[in-house]
Enzyme design. Structure first.
Site, PDB file in Angstrom:
ATOM      1  N   PRO A  87       0.827  -1.209   0.000  1.00 18.72           N
ATOM      2  CA  PRO A  87       0.000   0.000   0.000  1.00 18.72           C
ATOM      3  C   PRO A  87       0.868   1.269   0.000  1.00 18.72           C
ATOM      4  O   PRO A  87       0.379   2.351  -0.314  1.00 18.72           O
ATOM      5  CB  PRO A  87      -0.804  -0.121   1.298  1.00 18.72           C
ATOM      6  CG  PRO A  87      -0.055  -1.083   2.150  1.00 18.72           C
ATOM      7  CD  PRO A  87       0.763  -1.957   1.261  1.00 18.72           C
ATOM      8  N   GLU A 114       2.814  -6.941   8.868  1.00 19.01           N
ATOM      9  CA  GLU A 114       2.906  -5.474   8.903  1.00 19.01           C
ATOM     10  C   GLU A 114       3.647  -4.971   7.682  1.00 19.01           C
ATOM     11  O   GLU A 114       3.643  -3.799   7.373  1.00 19.01           O
ATOM     12  CB  GLU A 114       3.621  -5.004  10.169  1.00 19.01           C
ATOM     13  CG  GLU A 114       2.788  -5.077  11.430  1.00 19.01           C
ATOM     14  CD  GLU A 114       1.497  -4.291  11.348  1.00 19.01           C
ATOM     15  OE1 GLU A 114       1.567  -3.054  11.329  1.00 19.01           O
ATOM     16  OE2 GLU A 114       0.426  -4.917  11.294  1.00 19.01           O
ATOM     17  N   ARG A 152      -5.061  -9.688 -19.761  1.00 21.09           N
ATOM     18  CA  ARG A 152      -6.083  -9.461 -20.795  1.00 21.09           C
ATOM     19  C   ARG A 152      -5.557  -8.586 -21.937  1.00 21.09           C
ATOM     20  O   ARG A 152      -6.190  -8.481 -22.980  1.00 21.09           O
ATOM     21  CB  ARG A 152      -7.375  -8.882 -20.198  1.00 21.09           C
ATOM     22  CG  ARG A 152      -7.247  -7.540 -19.577  1.00 21.09           C
ATOM     23  CD  ARG A 152      -8.521  -7.160 -18.861  1.00 21.09           C
ATOM     24  NE  ARG A 152      -9.616  -6.854 -19.781  1.00 21.09           N
ATOM     25  CZ  ARG A 152      -9.698  -5.741 -20.494  1.00 21.09           C
ATOM     26  NH1 ARG A 152      -8.763  -4.813 -20.406  1.00 21.09           N
ATOM     27  NH2 ARG A 152     -10.716  -5.539 -21.297  1.00 21.09           N
ATOM     28  N   ASP A 167     -11.569   0.156 -24.201  1.00 24.36           N
ATOM     29  CA  ASP A 167     -11.884   0.102 -22.777  1.00 24.36           C
ATOM     30  C   ASP A 167     -11.742   1.430 -22.065  1.00 24.36           C
ATOM     31  O   ASP A 167     -11.014   2.297 -22.519  1.00 24.36           O
ATOM     32  CB  ASP A 167     -10.883  -0.822 -22.071  1.00 24.36           C
ATOM     33  CG  ASP A 167     -11.303  -2.258 -22.151  1.00 24.36           C
ATOM     34  OD1 ASP A 167     -12.492  -2.489 -22.348  1.00 24.36           O
ATOM     35  OD2 ASP A 167     -10.422  -3.106 -22.016  1.00 24.36           O
TER      36      ASP A 167
HETATM   37  N1  ADE Z   1      -1.111  -4.844   0.354  1.00 27.39           N
HETATM   38  C1  ADE Z   1      -1.968  -4.337   1.277  1.00 27.39           C
HETATM   39  N2  ADE Z   1      -2.710  -3.351   0.761  1.00 27.39           N
HETATM   40  C2  ADE Z   1      -2.325  -3.213  -0.555  1.00 27.39           C
HETATM   41  C3  ADE Z   1      -2.719  -2.375  -1.614  1.00 27.39           C
HETATM   42  N3  ADE Z   1      -3.658  -1.434  -1.464  1.00 27.39           N
HETATM   43  N4  ADE Z   1      -2.114  -2.520  -2.799  1.00 27.39           N
HETATM   44  C4  ADE Z   1      -1.157  -3.444  -2.965  1.00 27.39           C
HETATM   45  N5  ADE Z   1      -0.735  -4.269  -2.008  1.00 27.39           N
HETATM   46  C5  ADE Z   1      -1.309  -4.168  -0.799  1.00 27.39           C
END
Ligand code: ADE
Length: 238
Positions: A87, A114, A152, A167
């Site tokens: 993230p 974590e 794809r 698309d």
């Molecule tokens: N791992 C945890 N959350 C994530 C996200 N939003 N994008 C990619 N990997 C992740």
């Protein structure tokens, strides 16, 4: 395309990889996915893949050794993308999918707990992507999303390549609405223009709808779009 997925949960992928378009791509030998269990690259009795964070704090951190050894066992050709899911990363977009679909081999590293020891991102991964501004339980669903968007785009995977080219996001805009039979359903009619047979007016209506949909749902994308004078006129017509 050969895809290596390094994960602590290989079972996560079994259903999705066998179903629908990903399954068909594998059967047609356009896609060859191999799952690698990071735990198989531990050397201790307990097969320990995580440990407490240096400096203290909650949660566990994935240890670097098994992840490095897992990737090193693949004997990658230099230049093969090694993609870490996190993230804390730039967003994976349609353009990222287009760029990655040009490679013949990709490696995904599914992060967990974590997080992963930072040396994995610094010295093993070549790319790091997030699929959105939210936190998942792990990198597996993120890998599946990215893989689906990439696969794809491989020629032959989706029947009609022009359907891919039209698309959402391909031109930086959302797609226009689509309709099929019946022409009237519960009193709701298909827009007259689509029944007119006038292909140039239909094309212009579709382009206008793409602009209006993007303005309505994703004004951030419209703000980045290089608007031509013709598109500006289509938007102002309404
Ligand atoms: N791992 C945890 N959350 C994530 C996200 N939003 N994008 C990619 N990997 C992740």
């Amino acid at each position: 395309m050969k895809v290596e997925i390094c994960t602590l949960f290989p079972g996560f992928f079994s259903g999705p990889l066998e179903s629908s378009i990903l399954g068909r791509a594998s059967t047609a030998k356009l896609l060859d996915v191999r799952l690698h269990n990071i735990r198989d690259y531990t050397h201790d009795k307990h097969q320990k893949v995580d440990d407490r964070p240096f400096g203290g704090g909650p949660g566990m951190v994935m240890k670097p050794e098994p992840v490095f050894e897992c990737v090193e066992s693949l004997n990658l050709e230099p230049g093969t993308p090694v993609i870490l899911t996190s993230p804390r990363a730039p967003l994976f977009t349609q353009q990222t999918a287009v760029d990655l679909s040009a490679y013949s081999r990709l490696v995904f590293l599914c992060g967990h707990y974590e997080g992963m020891d930072e040396r994995i991102q610094e010295h093993l991964a070549t790319h790091v992507y997030s699929i959105g501004s939210y936190v998942l339980t792990g990198g597996e669903p993120a890998t599946l999303v990215m893989l689906d968007a990439i696969v794809r785009l491989i020629p032959g995977v989706v029947g009609k390549m022009d359907s891919v080219e039209q698309d959402s996001f391909m031109e930086g805009l959302l797609d226009c609405p689509h309709y099929t039979r019946p022409a009237e359903f519960r009193g709701w009619k298909v827009p007259d223009i689509l029944m007119s047979g006038d292909h140039s007016r239909i094309e212009s209506w579709r382009q206008q709808q793409k602009l209006l949909e993007t303005k309505r749902w994703r004004p951030d994308l419209l703000a980045q779009h290089q608007m031509s004078p013709a598109e500006q006129a289509l938007l102002e017509e309404r």
